[in-house]
Design a protein around this motif. Structure first.
Motif, PDB file in Angstrom:
ATOM      1  N   UNK A  79       0.810  -1.212   0.000  1.00  0.00           N
ATOM      2  CA  UNK A  79       0.000   0.000   0.000  1.00  0.00           C
ATOM      3  C   UNK A  79       0.847   1.267   0.000  1.00  0.00           C
ATOM      4  N   UNK A  80       0.247   2.313  -0.525  1.00  0.00           N
ATOM      5  CA  UNK A  80       0.682   3.685  -0.277  1.00  0.00           C
ATOM      6  C   UNK A  80      -0.543   4.370   0.308  1.00  0.00           C
ATOM      7  N   UNK A  81      -0.599   4.423   1.618  1.00  0.00           N
ATOM      8  CA  UNK A  81      -1.817   4.807   2.338  1.00  0.00           C
ATOM      9  C   UNK A  81      -1.460   5.701   3.522  1.00  0.00           C
ATOM     10  N   UNK A  82      -1.197   6.973   3.270  1.00  0.00           N
ATOM     11  CA  UNK A  82      -0.877   7.873   4.377  1.00  0.00           C
ATOM     12  C   UNK A  82      -2.100   8.165   5.235  1.00  0.00           C
ATOM     13  N   UNK A  83      -1.862   8.470   6.493  1.00  0.00           N
ATOM     14  CA  UNK A  83      -2.939   8.821   7.420  1.00  0.00           C
ATOM     15  C   UNK A  83      -2.893  10.310   7.708  1.00  0.00           C
ATOM     16  N   UNK A  84      -3.696  10.749   8.661  1.00  0.00           N
ATOM     17  CA  UNK A  84      -3.882  12.176   8.909  1.00  0.00           C
ATOM     18  C   UNK A  84      -2.640  12.925   9.309  1.00  0.00           C
ATOM     19  N   UNK A  85      -1.632  12.190   9.854  1.00  0.00           N
ATOM     20  CA  UNK A  85      -0.444  12.907  10.301  1.00  0.00           C
ATOM     21  C   UNK A  85       0.498  13.267   9.162  1.00  0.00           C
ATOM     22  N   UNK A 143       0.070  10.805  -4.349  1.00  0.00           N
ATOM     23  CA  UNK A 143       0.714   9.798  -3.513  1.00  0.00           C
ATOM     24  C   UNK A 143       2.003   9.304  -4.159  1.00  0.00           C
ATOM     25  N   UNK A 144       1.989   9.168  -5.489  1.00  0.00           N
ATOM     26  CA  UNK A 144       3.201   8.799  -6.203  1.00  0.00           C
ATOM     27  C   UNK A 144       3.284   9.583  -7.497  1.00  0.00           C
ATOM     28  N   UNK A 145       4.451  10.172  -7.738  1.00  0.00           N
ATOM     29  CA  UNK A 145       4.735  10.789  -9.023  1.00  0.00           C
ATOM     30  C   UNK A 145       5.755   9.913  -9.741  1.00  0.00           C
ATOM     31  N   UNK A 194      -3.211   2.306  -3.963  1.00  0.00           N
ATOM     32  CA  UNK A 194      -3.130   3.743  -3.695  1.00  0.00           C
ATOM     33  C   UNK A 194      -4.428   4.163  -3.009  1.00  0.00           C
ATOM     34  N   UNK A 195      -4.348   4.587  -1.748  1.00  0.00           N
ATOM     35  CA  UNK A 195      -5.557   4.910  -0.993  1.00  0.00           C
ATOM     36  C   UNK A 195      -5.380   6.213  -0.226  1.00  0.00           C
ATOM     37  N   UNK A 196      -6.285   7.180  -0.486  1.00  0.00           N
ATOM     38  CA  UNK A 196      -6.287   8.432   0.270  1.00  0.00           C
ATOM     39  C   UNK A 196      -7.374   8.472   1.337  1.00  0.00           C
ATOM     40  N   UNK A 197      -8.051   7.349   1.563  1.00  0.00           N
ATOM     41  CA  UNK A 197      -9.190   7.344   2.473  1.00  0.00           C
ATOM     42  C   UNK A 197      -8.849   7.633   3.922  1.00  0.00           C
ATOM     43  N   UNK A 198      -7.610   7.319   4.346  1.00  0.00           N
ATOM     44  CA  UNK A 198      -7.217   7.596   5.725  1.00  0.00           C
ATOM     45  C   UNK A 198      -6.718   9.018   5.899  1.00  0.00           C
ATOM     46  N   UNK A 199      -6.587   9.727   4.791  1.00  0.00           N
ATOM     47  CA  UNK A 199      -6.011  11.071   4.812  1.00  0.00           C
ATOM     48  C   UNK A 199      -7.057  12.160   4.572  1.00  0.00           C
ATOM     49  N   UNK A 200      -7.998  11.905   3.659  1.00  0.00           N
ATOM     50  CA  UNK A 200      -8.981  12.914   3.273  1.00  0.00           C
ATOM     51  C   UNK A 200      -9.817  13.393   4.451  1.00  0.00           C
ATOM     52  N   UNK A 201     -10.343  14.595   4.311  1.00  0.00           N
ATOM     53  CA  UNK A 201     -11.261  15.138   5.317  1.00  0.00           C
ATOM     54  C   UNK A 201     -12.696  14.805   4.920  1.00  0.00           C
ATOM     55  N   UNK A 202     -13.412  14.181   5.835  1.00  0.00           N
ATOM     56  CA  UNK A 202     -14.818  13.822   5.626  1.00  0.00           C
ATOM     57  C   UNK A 202     -15.647  14.340   6.797  1.00  0.00           C
ATOM     58  N   UNK A 203     -16.919  14.541   6.546  1.00  0.00           N
ATOM     59  CA  UNK A 203     -17.833  14.747   7.667  1.00  0.00           C
ATOM     60  C   UNK A 203     -17.911  13.448   8.474  1.00  0.00           C
ATOM     61  N   UNK A 204     -17.974  13.580   9.768  1.00  0.00           N
ATOM     62  CA  UNK A 204     -18.134  12.390  10.601  1.00  0.00           C
ATOM     63  C   UNK A 204     -19.511  11.784  10.354  1.00  0.00           C
ATOM     64  N   UNK A 205     -19.561  10.473  10.196  1.00  0.00           N
ATOM     65  CA  UNK A 205     -20.821   9.808   9.857  1.00  0.00           C
ATOM     66  C   UNK A 205     -21.885  10.056  10.920  1.00  0.00           C
ATOM     67  N   UNK A 207      -8.111   4.108  -5.015  1.00  0.00           N
ATOM     68  CA  UNK A 207      -9.338   4.267  -4.238  1.00  0.00           C
ATOM     69  C   UNK A 207      -9.272   5.538  -3.401  1.00  0.00           C
ATOM     70  N   UNK A 208     -10.403   6.230  -3.345  1.00  0.00           N
ATOM     71  CA  UNK A 208     -10.586   7.423  -2.508  1.00  0.00           C
ATOM     72  C   UNK A 208      -9.658   8.584  -2.870  1.00  0.00           C
ATOM     73  N   UNK A 209      -9.296   8.689  -4.150  1.00  0.00           N
ATOM     74  CA  UNK A 209      -8.470   9.828  -4.560  1.00  0.00           C
ATOM     75  C   UNK A 209      -9.316  11.084  -4.613  1.00  0.00           C
ATOM     76  N   UNK A 210      -8.807  12.172  -4.069  1.00  0.00           N
ATOM     77  CA  UNK A 210      -9.574  13.413  -4.050  1.00  0.00           C
ATOM     78  C   UNK A 210      -9.465  14.187  -5.354  1.00  0.00           C
TER      79      UNK A 210
END
Length: 506
Positions: free
Chosen positions: A155-161, A169-171, A194-205, A262-265
């Motif tokens: 994976x290339x899956x960064x989180x909020x930090x 994520x990759x060039x 490639x996943x941005x889902x742990x990084x993106x800003x979402x409204x809390x469910x 997945x989950x690319x903004x």
């Protein structure tokens, strides 16, 4: 006054529990087992077409040294020349590599130097950095005895930090300097998630607050929060920027296969290509914003005839529009300019906010436009707003259903075999149930207020200025986070179409 808008393009779907997808006839060998320290290798990153219609990729031979990467067993100070001396960081392996080298990557999550959140072969946006002509193959076990990208997840899956992301994520840049006359290279990018889902800003469910865009309790988050937006509700994730999953800027031949976007903004796969061929096959694109795949040519007029793109056996689902108003973008695949031959076939395009495939760009040079090949054939379409969009002069595009694609003169010379997907319980069961149910009930509530007697409007009338009002747009779902693990179920979910099950390699 409230107005209620429903996306009428969606039909109800019956969700039934079925056994896990069986292993259909499989994609052939991705890559032969790597040889040991310093040895020259020849890698076969493709397969032969079988009688039952499995995907076939061009035979891509890559010769060079092997470099090994393992997040769990590697070392920051190793040389990467053998499994026992694997490096820990994928970025370091790229920095060590030479043109023609192959980087083999074991399972794990790779975030670049010091976990900055992105990886680069050539700096993004740097016109003088030509990058390297290398291959990156993920999906290996930690001892490198087996390659199976749906088992050994790379994976290339960064989180909020992660706060140092640079637009993607990759060039991946691989270009020759001006006037280059040396050998051409064949490259492969394979087996990466490639996943941005742990990084993106979402409204809390919160299904009880329609401001959050939470369609049901099974969806992981509320709606995606666009850059600059402040919805006034609790949010999760700390990153709000338009970000590609994978960005490419390449020449020669590149195959992208067995990957998940997945989950690319801002687009799953985007970039530019020069002379050569880009082949994108056996990938899964899910819940990406703007577009799933958007590749345009970068050659001058003389180079266009040597530029070709093939997009086949990919599964493309839930491509979302640019904003929650859903007025533009949202294409699964886009036919773009300055590429002479584009072949799009044996894909599944489903649940696109705007269209599965877009063909609205035309060459300024009429002779180049006339010579362009825009093949779209033997694809399945599933619950899109429009299956194909073509241009309509200066006004909005024209939506073309799969059954009428042959009438679109922009498509061809191959146009046969496109159709709506037949009922297939196994494929539907491979999609996350809650996400699909939310999408199939998608609706947008718009409310507006206008007070002609407000102080602001009275003053505006006095000076002949425009009257002011407010409008609130609240979709019950918009680009919510998709569970990345479920994307793996889509490999092999429909025999002969979309992403097929990769074969184990020992």
């Amino acid at each position: 006054m409230k107005r209620f808008f429903t996306t009428a393009m969606f039909a109800a779907a019956l969700l039934v529990a079925v056994p896990a997808p069986s292993a259909y006839a499989q994609l052939g060998n991705l890559v032969n087992k790597a040889k040991q320290v310093g040895s020259k290798v020849v890698k076969d990153a493709a397969s032969k077409m079988t009688e039952n219609g499995n995907p076939v990729s061009s035979l891509v031979k890559v010769s060079g040294d092997c470099l090994y990467v393992s997040a769990t067993t590697g070392s920051a100070r190793a040389d990467g020349k053998s499994p026992s001396t694997a490096v820990k960081d994928l970025q370091k392996a790229i920095d060590l590599a030479k043109d023609g080298d192959v980087i083999l990557v074991a399972e794990g999550n790779y975030l670049g130097n010091m976990d900055r959140g992105y990886i680069e072969n050539g700096a993004f946006g740097n016109g003088t950095d030509n990058g390297k002509f290398i291959s990156i193959i993920g999906g290996y076990s930690t001892d490198f005895s087996e390659c199976n990208p749906v088992v050994h997840i790379t994976k290339i899956q960064p989180a909020g930090e992660a706060t140092a992301i640079k637009h993607c994520l990759m060039n991946f840049t691989a270009r020759h300097p001006y006037g280059y006359t040396g050998p051409k290279y064949d490259m492969v990018i394979s087996g990466l998630v490639f996943d941005l889902g742990e990084l993106n800003r979402y409204c809390k469910a919160n299904v009880d607050d329609d401001r959050t865009g939470t369609p049901n309790k099974g969806v992981l988050t509320g709606r995606f929060v666009e850059p600059g937006a402040s919805p006034g509700v609790p949010m999760v994730g700390g990153y709000s920027q338009d970000t590609y999953a994978l960005h490419i800027k390449v020449e020669d031949n590149l195959t992208i296969t067995n990957c998940v976007f997945v989950n690319a903004s801002m687009m799953g796969l985007e970039g530019q290509m020069g002379k050569g061929k880009v082949e994108i096959c056996n990938n899964v694109f899910v819940a990406n914003r703007y577009a799933g795949c958007d590749i345009q040519g970068s050659t001058n007029d003389a180079g266009v005839p040597e530029c070709s793109l093939e997009f086949h056996h990919n599964t493309v689902l839930f491509t979302w529009c640019r904003t929650k108003v859903m007025e533009d973008m949202g294409q699964g695949f886009r036919f773009r300019n300055r590429i002479r031959n584009i072949d799009v076939h044996h894909n599944i395009f489903g649940t696109s906010n705007r269209c599965g495939v877009e063909r609205t760009f035309y060459e300024a040079n009429k002779e180049m436009e006339k010579a362009k090949v825009s093949n779209l054939y033997d694809n399945l379409f599933f619950a899109n707003n429009w299956d194909l969009e073509i241009a309509n002069g200066a006004s909005k595009g024209i939506g073309v259903p799969a059954a009428r694609i042959e009438e679109a003169e922009e498509i061809g010379p191959k146009y046969e075999g496109n159709k709506e997907m037949p009922v297939n319980d196994q494929f539907v069961a491979a999609i996350d149930k809650s996400y699909l149910e939310g999408f199939m009930s998608l609706n947008i509530i718009k409310s507006s207020t206008y007070d002609p007697n407000s102080a602001a409007n009275q003053v505006n009338r006095l000076f002949g200025a425009n009257q002011q009002g407010t409008e609130i747009v609240r979709p019950n779902m918009y680009c919510n986070k998709y569970p990345w693990e479920k994307t793996l179920d889509l490999f092999g979910a429909y025999a002969g179409y979309g992403a097929q099950t990769p074969t184990k390699v020992r």
